[in-house]
Design a protein around this motif. Structure first.
Motif, short mmCIF file in Angstrom:
data_model
loop_
_atom_site.label_atom_id
_atom_site.label_comp_id
_atom_site.label_asym_id
_atom_site.label_seq_id
_atom_site.Cartn_x
_atom_site.Cartn_y
_atom_site.Cartn_z
N TYR A 80 0.92 -1.35 -0.22
CA TYR A 80 0.07 0.00 -0.09
C TYR A 80 0.70 1.09 0.11
N HIS A 89 -1.48 -1.50 10.94
CA HIS A 89 -2.26 -0.61 10.35
C HIS A 89 -3.91 -0.82 9.86
N GLY A 125 -8.15 2.54 1.65
CA GLY A 125 -7.39 1.97 2.04
C GLY A 125 -7.31 0.13 2.21
N GLN A 138 -2.91 6.76 5.93
CA GLN A 138 -2.39 5.42 5.93
C GLN A 138 -0.90 5.93 5.59
N ILE A 178 -3.14 7.52 10.91
CA ILE A 178 -2.82 5.81 11.34
C ILE A 178 -1.44 5.56 11.84
N CYS A 188 -12.94 4.92 0.84
CA CYS A 188 -11.67 4.63 1.66
C CYS A 188 -11.09 4.17 0.61
N HIS A 209 -6.63 1.56 11.25
CA HIS A 209 -7.77 1.92 9.83
C HIS A 209 -9.32 1.69 10.51
N HIS A 229 -8.12 -2.82 5.03
CA HIS A 229 -8.65 -2.81 6.14
C HIS A 229 -9.12 -4.71 5.95
N SER A 272 -3.08 5.67 16.77
CA SER A 272 -3.52 6.58 15.63
C SER A 272 -4.12 8.10 15.60
N ARG A 274 1.53 5.31 0.97
CA ARG A 274 1.27 5.64 1.68
C ARG A 274 -0.24 7.08 0.94
N ARG A 329 2.02 -4.06 8.52
CA ARG A 329 0.96 -3.78 7.83
C ARG A 329 -0.57 -4.17 8.69
#
Length: 239
Positions: free
Chosen positions: A35, A97, A205, A41, A121, A203, A101, A207, A126, A37, A94
């Protein structure tokens, strides 16, 4: 262009890819589970390996267009374009995160109607900032967050058109960061059932698959960052 494998499967710890571009700025591959940035995140870190070499990936960043730039540790040898490489995530980082998130989305659900003015995050801590005069107490937020987590709600995603998002502006909670546009569609992350989601918002990001995977969390503190800006910081509680 880099195929974003993490969009379809956030649990891909290791994949093979082919180098498209390589220079001191970083390595671009044709596909990646890293992922980059964005949206508060951090970019993923890990290791890149190839025949005769390997290098630490310090962070994944957004490159030009849809490219993902894998930034290597300073002084690393570079694989040449066309080389097949293996990309291995620092999975522990990860996954934290991902847990964080999803927790921040749950936090949004507990403060309806308040816009999110900022957020960050981290693996250890966070935060979200809300356009809010008076937040609930940290004790009540901690209790309610952990109740939602313990309910083990499913986390899923779907896609809508940009026109559908325009027709439902209330889906966007963030005032400081707007969903990326230009591709014609926007990804929605849903927590809970289709007909009565706990939270539903755009979103991009990563999860967890269900809230039960998060584990216990704690609201650390509430801070006044302006007349109508309240910062809520959270942390994972490791048993």
């Amino acid at each position: 262009m880099t195929e974003t494998l993490f969009r379809d499967d956030a649990y891909l710890r290791e994949v093979t890819a082919r180098v498209i571009q390589a220079d001191e700025a970083g390595i671009v591959t044709d596909r990646s589970n890293f992922y980059p940035r964005a949206g508060g995140q951090p970019g993923d870190s890990g290791v890149m390996r190839w025949a005769g070499g390997e290098a630490a990936i310090t962070e994944a960043l957004k490159g030009e267009g849809d490219a993902i730039l894998h930034k290597l540790a300073e002084g690393s040898a570079l694989p040449t374009p066309g080389t097949e490489v293996t990309l291995t995530l620092d999975w522990a980082r990860r996954h934290r995160h991902m847990r964080m998130h999803t927790t921040l989305h749950l936090l949004c659900s507990l403060i309806p109607g308040a816009g999110v003015t900022g957020g960050q995050i981290g693996a250890d801590k966070s935060r979200l900032d809300f356009d809010l005069a008076e937040p609930p107490t940290k004790e009540s937020l901690t209790e309610r967050l952990n109740a939602l987590i313990a309910a083990d709600h499913a986390v899923s995603d779907t896609w809508i058109t940009e026109a559908e998002l325009d027709a439902n502006p209330g889906l966007v909670r963030t005032l400081s960061v707007q969903p990326p546009r230009g591709a014609g569609r926007v990804r929605l992350v849903r927590i809970g059932p289709l007909d009565a989601p706990v939270d539903l918002q755009p979103c991009g990001g990563t999860h967890v698959r269900s809230t039960g995977e998060i584990g216990r969390v704690e609201v650390l503190k509430l801070e006044n960052k302006g007349r109508q800006n309240r910062r809520i910081s959270i942390a994972l509680v490791e048993e």
